[in-house]
Structures are given as structure tokens and as C-alpha cells.
Design an enzyme around this catalytic site. Sequence first.
Site, mmCIF file in Angstrom:
data_model
loop_
_atom_site.group_PDB
_atom_site.id
_atom_site.type_symbol
_atom_site.label_atom_id
_atom_site.label_comp_id
_atom_site.label_asym_id
_atom_site.label_seq_id
_atom_site.Cartn_x
_atom_site.Cartn_y
_atom_site.Cartn_z
ATOM 1 N N GLU A 81 1.001 -1.256 -0.092
ATOM 2 C CA GLU A 81 -0.166 -0.039 -0.072
ATOM 3 C C GLU A 81 1.007 1.428 -0.020
ATOM 4 O OE1 GLU A 81 -2.937 -0.023 2.942
ATOM 5 O OE2 GLU A 81 -3.110 2.240 2.944
ATOM 6 N N LYS A 261 -6.649 -1.418 11.863
ATOM 7 C CA LYS A 261 -6.092 -1.592 10.464
ATOM 8 C C LYS A 261 -4.992 -0.424 10.289
ATOM 9 C CE LYS A 261 -6.030 -1.825 5.781
ATOM 10 N NZ LYS A 261 -4.805 -1.039 5.051
ATOM 11 N N ASP A 277 4.746 -14.745 10.759
ATOM 12 C CA ASP A 277 3.409 -15.323 10.600
ATOM 13 C C ASP A 277 2.275 -13.950 10.982
ATOM 14 O OD1 ASP A 277 0.896 -16.093 10.609
ATOM 15 O OD2 ASP A 277 1.457 -18.164 11.378
ATOM 16 N N HIS A 375 -2.064 11.474 0.130
ATOM 17 C CA HIS A 375 -1.941 10.356 -1.061
ATOM 18 C C HIS A 375 -1.607 10.978 -2.232
ATOM 19 C CE1 HIS A 375 -4.097 6.979 1.198
ATOM 20 N NE2 HIS A 375 -3.189 7.007 1.654
HETATM 21 C C1 MEV Z 1 -5.600 2.697 5.504
HETATM 22 O O1 MEV Z 1 -4.841 1.759 5.084
HETATM 23 C C2 MEV Z 1 -5.572 2.960 7.053
HETATM 24 C C3 MEV Z 1 -6.653 3.890 7.747
HETATM 25 O O2 MEV Z 1 -7.806 3.722 7.062
HETATM 26 C C4 MEV Z 1 -6.468 3.915 8.932
HETATM 27 C C5 MEV Z 1 -7.299 4.689 9.901
HETATM 28 O O3 MEV Z 1 -8.645 5.128 9.155
HETATM 29 O O4 MEV Z 1 -7.019 5.151 10.838
HETATM 30 C C6 MEV Z 1 -6.130 5.553 7.030
#
Ligand code: MEV
Length: 421
Positions: A81, A261, A277, A375
Site C-alpha cells: 500500500e 487496521k 506469521d 496520498h
Molecule cells: C488505510 O490503510 C488505513 C486508515 O484507514 C487507518 C485509519 O482510518 O485510521 C487510514
Amino acid sequence: MSSRMPGFYSLSLEERKRVAAAALGIELAELEHCLEAGGLPIQKAEHAIENVIGTYALPFALGLNFQVNGVDRVLPMVVEEPSVVAAASNAAKLVRAGGGFHAEVDEGLMIAQVQLDGVPDVQVARARIEDAKVEIIALADSSVPNIIARGGGMRDLEIRDLGDGLLVVHLLVDTLDAMGANIVNTMAETVAPTLASLSGGRVGLRILSNLADRRLVRVRGRVPTSVLAVGEQSGEEVRDAIVRASRFAETDPYRAVTHNKGIMNGVDAVILATGNDFRAVEAGAHGYAARSGKYSPLCTFRVAEDGALEGRLEMPMALGVVGGMIRVHEGAQLALKIARVDSAKTLAMLAGAAGMASNLAALRALATLGIQRGHMALHARQVAIAAGARGHEVDRVAAAINLIGSVTLDEAKAELARIRS
Ligand code: MEV
């Protein structure tokens, strides 16, 4: 060794490898050799798993600016990513301004579960197993002589009554610098018949638990407001917005999952790079996040007494620096060398720091300008570099193609030619 490499992103690939090798004290030839074929030649890949028809590469990058427990660390990161590495490196710089990451890990015990079904009298079974604890530990240890010779082994056991005659025995095992799945599974299979006869029950499953809550990593990081400002927003405003974002995740599982995430963006990148892992760590992380019955964030932010932003992360981190894929994967071996880790505990602390950095970067962007702008700016920089821009040209070309809203290689080449003429 400094983990600061200013302008690293704007170098060509060849220059980046040279600068990194020199900074890390690794021979350029070794670095290039280890990353040939993505670190895993097909001859080795073929025997690593079944039905192999090839290998599959991902970008291998360096997370910069990290300082963990007073020591500079360059983090190997493997991730598909865009923005993850740049964002973590930026956030590490912010935390560095507040004294760097402070991390600690638990003593480090893996859990193996032995399921005993149809136990006629749970109280009697519990007493008999407790009485035989020393023998059970000796039996379990006898099945893994290598880890015993190095000072590891089974430390204790726990008995859990799950009701309806279902008793679960946890073997608590110090697997030292191995993740330890094979070790504890072997031990569980070895002692299961003895546990069955002591309890009068039937043997069910004998397998590790990925809820590795005896192998927690804790990370703290402070960021002074003087470095937090974004655009028109002051450092104090950004700090407060990050704290509100943290509270949002603490209140709402829908947000907490995405928040976590973002943490796993950094954690998984280090785990993948070092041949560990990632499914095991992912499963453990989310299980731990839900341990209270309500899914919660693994990292939270508050205002410290002195007004700085303070982050705290706590999560399971069952990693290894020996065994498994590390034995054959030259890229993973190089990654461990880059990170300068020789123990699973140190690697766990670095992965935790990467997690906090990724989380902080995401929240700072989300709570201010939004992530899309960053981004696009990063993408424009990549396109500028691909067009041949170097040093100060990179930002000028990127800004120009961003401004006209045409982030293409042709436009970047044209802009670069204009600047140079
Ligand atoms: C994207 O890979 C991760 C985010 O969605 C994490 C978040 O929202 O805190 C930007």
C-alpha cells in the site's frame, strides 16, 4: 547508526540502496544479493510449501526516523500500500521530537491448549492435574530438548473449566526467540494422553492459542505540540483532534476496526519483512482488541500533563527471529540485520513502534486535511522521481503537476524539462 536519512525518498533506486547500505554498515553486494528474486530463490520456495509454481514479490522499503528506547532503528517494511512507509517514517519523526518510542514486552510465554472432553468430575480432575504439575512439565520439556538446552521450556500450567465437562489445560511455555508454534504444539501433543488419564476425559484439540496475551508489547510515545501543526491548524488543535479521533475509536467498533487496521499497516509490514506469521499476529491483535467483550482500539491518544500528545499501544506480539521461514528467506534475514535485532522481544518492540507510528500518521491526516491530499502529494512525488527529478526538483515537479491536476509521467517530464531549462 542514525535512522535519519534526510531526502532518502528523492534519491534514485540505485542511490537509495547505496545510501542505505552505507548507513546500515551492510555491504551493497550483500544487500542486493539478499533481495534478488525477492529474497527467496525459486529453488528454496519450491520446498517451502506445497504445489509451488513460482514466487510473488512485494516492495521492500525502509521505515526511517525511528528511535526506540533511545536507540535509532531502521525498520524493514514489506507492504503493497502506498503511503504506509512514508506516513510511518513521518510519524516516527514526530515521536522522535518527544524523546522517541518507549517500549517494553512481557516475559514472553506462549500458550498451548489441550482440550479434555467428558471430564466426569472437574474438581477432582483439577486437583489431580495440579498435583502432577511437576511431572507434566518434565514430560512436556522432554519433547523439545533443543529449546530446553537453550534455557526455554514449560513454566506453568493453567486449568480452565469451560462447563459441561469441558476442561482446557493451558501449557505456558517460554519459546525464547522462536515464535514457538511448533514447539508448543509438540508439547501439547506429548502431554495430552497424561492429562486425559489424570482427568478421566477424552483428548480433543492440542494446539497453540494465537491469543498470545502472555506476550504483550507496550509502547508509549509523546509528541510535543510544537511539531504537530498542519496547515492552518495549530499543534494544540491537531493534538485535540487526534484525541477526539482516539475517543471515537474507543466508543465505536466500526471506527475501532479501521483504527486498528491503520496500526496493522505498520505492524504487518515489519512482520512480513522479517518472515513472521502475520495471520497469527492479526488474529491475536483482534482477539485482544475484543477481550472486554467490546471491540476496542489497540492504541489510544491523550493529552499528557505537560500538554504534549501521548500515545499508548498494547497488543500481543508473538514473533520469532529464528526458525520457520527465516531459515530459508534471505530477504527476512536481511530485514533482521537491517533492524539490528537479535531477540524476539526487540523485534516485538519495533513492530509495536511501527504500529503506533502508522496509527498516529493516519489520525493526524484524517483529523486535519484528510488522507487523500497526502496520498495525492506522495503519488505526485513518486511520479516526479520516475520522471527523473532529483533532490529539490522532486518537490517542485510534484507541486506543479499536483497544481495543474494532471499527475502523469508525461506532465512530470515536461515540468522537469521546464525547470531545468
Ligand atoms: C488505510 O490503510 C488505513 C486508515 O484507514 C487507518 C485509519 O482510518 O485510521 C487510514
